[in-house]
Design a protein around this motif. Sequence first.
Motif, PDB file in Angstrom:
ATOM      1  N   LEU A 174       0.907  -0.970  -0.187  1.00  0.00           N
ATOM      2  CA  LEU A 174       0.079  -0.191  -0.190  1.00  0.00           C
ATOM      3  C   LEU A 174       0.809   1.532  -0.120  1.00  0.00           C
ATOM      4  CD1 LEU A 174      -2.755   1.535   0.037  1.00  0.00           C
ATOM      5  CD2 LEU A 174      -2.462   0.741   3.354  1.00  0.00           C
ATOM      6  N   SER A 175       1.994   1.392   0.798  1.00  0.00           N
ATOM      7  CA  SER A 175       2.614   2.351   0.504  1.00  0.00           C
ATOM      8  C   SER A 175       3.442   2.629  -0.329  1.00  0.00           C
ATOM      9  CB  SER A 175       3.653   1.821   1.730  1.00  0.00           C
ATOM     10  OG  SER A 175       4.910   0.900   1.114  1.00  0.00           O
ATOM     11  N   ALA A 176       3.954   1.829  -1.000  1.00  0.00           N
ATOM     12  CA  ALA A 176       4.296   1.734  -2.592  1.00  0.00           C
ATOM     13  C   ALA A 176       3.409   2.538  -3.470  1.00  0.00           C
ATOM     14  CB  ALA A 176       5.114   0.678  -3.304  1.00  0.00           C
ATOM     15  N   GLN A 177       2.135   1.892  -3.781  1.00  0.00           N
ATOM     16  CA  GLN A 177       1.138   2.390  -4.298  1.00  0.00           C
ATOM     17  C   GLN A 177       0.270   3.714  -4.094  1.00  0.00           C
ATOM     18  OE1 GLN A 177       1.780  -0.639  -6.281  1.00  0.00           O
ATOM     19  NE2 GLN A 177      -0.567  -0.173  -7.165  1.00  0.00           N
ATOM     20  N   LEU A 178       0.875   4.172  -3.242  1.00  0.00           N
ATOM     21  CA  LEU A 178       0.592   5.415  -2.662  1.00  0.00           C
ATOM     22  C   LEU A 178       1.732   6.662  -2.936  1.00  0.00           C
ATOM     23  CD1 LEU A 178      -0.720   5.185   1.035  1.00  0.00           C
ATOM     24  CD2 LEU A 178      -2.885   5.685  -0.730  1.00  0.00           C
ATOM     25  N   LEU A 179       2.313   6.594  -2.658  1.00  0.00           N
ATOM     26  CA  LEU A 179       3.729   6.858  -3.331  1.00  0.00           C
ATOM     27  C   LEU A 179       3.765   7.549  -4.643  1.00  0.00           C
ATOM     28  CD1 LEU A 179       6.288   8.164  -2.877  1.00  0.00           C
ATOM     29  CD2 LEU A 179       8.097   5.945  -3.532  1.00  0.00           C
ATOM     30  N   GLY A 180       3.220   6.179  -5.418  1.00  0.00           N
ATOM     31  CA  GLY A 180       3.199   6.036  -6.660  1.00  0.00           C
ATOM     32  C   GLY A 180       2.136   7.226  -7.045  1.00  0.00           C
ATOM     33  N   ILE A 181       0.870   7.307  -6.163  1.00  0.00           N
ATOM     34  CA  ILE A 181      -0.304   8.275  -6.919  1.00  0.00           C
ATOM     35  C   ILE A 181       0.369   9.234  -6.845  1.00  0.00           C
ATOM     36  CG2 ILE A 181      -2.741   8.095  -5.848  1.00  0.00           C
ATOM     37  CD1 ILE A 181      -3.129   5.064  -5.795  1.00  0.00           C
ATOM     38  N   VAL A 182       0.210   9.697  -5.473  1.00  0.00           N
ATOM     39  CA  VAL A 182       0.874  11.057  -5.251  1.00  0.00           C
ATOM     40  C   VAL A 182       1.795  11.721  -5.834  1.00  0.00           C
ATOM     41  CG1 VAL A 182       1.852  12.441  -3.392  1.00  0.00           C
ATOM     42  CG2 VAL A 182       0.379  10.847  -2.446  1.00  0.00           C
ATOM     43  N   SER A 183       3.153  10.593  -6.082  1.00  0.00           N
ATOM     44  CA  SER A 183       3.623  11.331  -7.123  1.00  0.00           C
ATOM     45  C   SER A 183       3.818  11.912  -8.530  1.00  0.00           C
ATOM     46  CB  SER A 183       5.246  10.175  -7.442  1.00  0.00           C
ATOM     47  OG  SER A 183       5.516  10.095  -5.833  1.00  0.00           O
ATOM     48  N   ILE A 184       3.187  10.885  -8.635  1.00  0.00           N
ATOM     49  CA  ILE A 184       1.986  10.566 -10.660  1.00  0.00           C
ATOM     50  C   ILE A 184       1.458  12.217 -10.839  1.00  0.00           C
ATOM     51  CG2 ILE A 184       1.053   9.501 -12.591  1.00  0.00           C
ATOM     52  CD1 ILE A 184       2.544   6.688 -11.779  1.00  0.00           C
ATOM     53  N   PHE A 185       0.331  11.984  -9.420  1.00  0.00           N
ATOM     54  CA  PHE A 185      -0.024  13.533  -9.450  1.00  0.00           C
ATOM     55  C   PHE A 185      -0.160  14.372  -9.308  1.00  0.00           C
ATOM     56  CE2 PHE A 185      -3.613  15.911  -7.760  1.00  0.00           C
ATOM     57  CZ  PHE A 185      -4.867  15.921  -9.189  1.00  0.00           C
ATOM     58  N   ALA A 186       0.798  14.950  -8.882  1.00  0.00           N
ATOM     59  CA  ALA A 186       1.898  16.087  -8.136  1.00  0.00           C
ATOM     60  C   ALA A 186       2.372  16.309  -9.469  1.00  0.00           C
ATOM     61  CB  ALA A 186       2.246  15.308  -7.195  1.00  0.00           C
ATOM     62  N   TRP A 187       3.181  15.285 -10.066  1.00  0.00           N
ATOM     63  CA  TRP A 187       4.347  16.187 -11.018  1.00  0.00           C
ATOM     64  C   TRP A 187       2.994  16.516 -12.993  1.00  0.00           C
ATOM     65  CZ3 TRP A 187       7.569  17.949 -13.926  1.00  0.00           C
ATOM     66  CH2 TRP A 187       7.802  17.748 -15.321  1.00  0.00           C
ATOM     67  N   VAL A 188       2.351  15.467 -12.643  1.00  0.00           N
ATOM     68  CA  VAL A 188       1.207  15.956 -13.894  1.00  0.00           C
ATOM     69  C   VAL A 188       0.388  16.810 -13.751  1.00  0.00           C
ATOM     70  CG1 VAL A 188      -0.065  14.762 -15.960  1.00  0.00           C
ATOM     71  CG2 VAL A 188       1.482  13.159 -14.537  1.00  0.00           C
ATOM     72  N   PHE A 189       0.199  17.364 -12.617  1.00  0.00           N
ATOM     73  CA  PHE A 189      -1.262  18.510 -12.119  1.00  0.00           C
ATOM     74  C   PHE A 189      -0.592  20.097 -12.519  1.00  0.00           C
ATOM     75  CE2 PHE A 189      -2.714  21.177  -9.482  1.00  0.00           C
ATOM     76  CZ  PHE A 189      -4.838  20.815  -9.919  1.00  0.00           C
ATOM     77  N   GLY A 190       1.249  19.786 -11.307  1.00  0.00           N
ATOM     78  CA  GLY A 190       1.641  20.632 -11.526  1.00  0.00           C
ATOM     79  C   GLY A 190       2.039  21.512 -12.824  1.00  0.00           C
TER      80      GLY A 190
END
Length: 399
Positions: free
Chosen positions: A340-356
Amino acid sequence: MSGALVMWMAAGFAMLEAGLVRSKNTVEILTKNIALFAIACTMYLLCGYAIMYPGTNEGGILPVLGTLIGGENSVEAVTAGGDDAPYYSLRSDFFFQVVFVATAMSIVSGAVAERMKLWSFLLFAVFMTGFIYPVQGFWKWGGGFLNEAGFQDFAGSGVVHMAGAAAALAGVLLLGARKGKYGKDGSINPMPGANLPLATLGTFILWLGWFGFNGGSQLKISDVENANAVAQIFVNTNAGAAGGVIAALIVARLLFGKADLTMALNGALAGLVAITAEPLTPSALAATLIGAVGGSLVVFAIVALDKLRLDDPVGAISVHGVVGIWGLLAVPLTNGDATLSAQLLGIVSIFAWVFGASLVVWGVVKAVIGLRITEEEEYEGADLTECGMEAYPEFTGKQ
């Protein structure tokens, strides 16, 4: 062949979006869909592939360009996991990857439909497909830090679908809603699509193309183990979509008292997005349930976004963003290698980069040439003002 199936999804997106917009905006959305595909293919050729898979090239400003048009490594085989026997060529790898980036960009077009300038959208497509998408793609599929951290995303619930939705959300926030969509008293005014048969056809085309999307991501079918894996992926992909349709239809009936076709269509796509993160390890029944949760979520997400006054004419942010997150979170339920921790890291990282990054690009485009067509042009329809023609010229009235 899998890449060709995914390319056919471009037709599905075009038909789905053309069916869900009003008739006066049909030509413009079709123009966006064919143009974005061409831009994605060209930008990924020029620089996107080299950014996403730097290890396949020898360096240079545009290293992949020479490779693909006949350089020294133009037919270099790709191997995996220490296997000395190559099983696909670098060119086939490029083709399979380029249709994925086009899919991500297609997600954006529906969310900003009916009020964005055509050339503003196409300018954003250059940056999205050439730079923004490949960076986060490298993080997982190119061997970057998310891959090292154990983040699991088999065919792209996050890398493709959530990324596309994040870019779309940034655009919608800066663009604003269509005129008349939301009343000052808090009311929400429906703006039904002009051609639901076309939208349904588009959904079936996407459902078909998804077998290439997920099945092809196994990357190999030439031995018993991989052939059986591809077969399981096909079954699970289909099961996820079916579960999504059934759940969305039931939830819509409970909420609205009617069998809402548009919710059923989005339910199918939600089920497909949900199972894309891990289409191999679940049983067929588990895949159906994962898809059903996605189909239920998408109905609530579409309603919630409307209440937040975020205007998404086709429900793309809900289908690909909200359900993309669910698909990633569901991976540890059936895949013991996922955490779960790795999945959450991926979700936050991808969303933050692409959205930003998208917010910056959209903001610059808005400052330089603007994002929205004028209120008068929106009333007349983007077909005439942006493209100079109508999709249904025999109809004199406008919706």
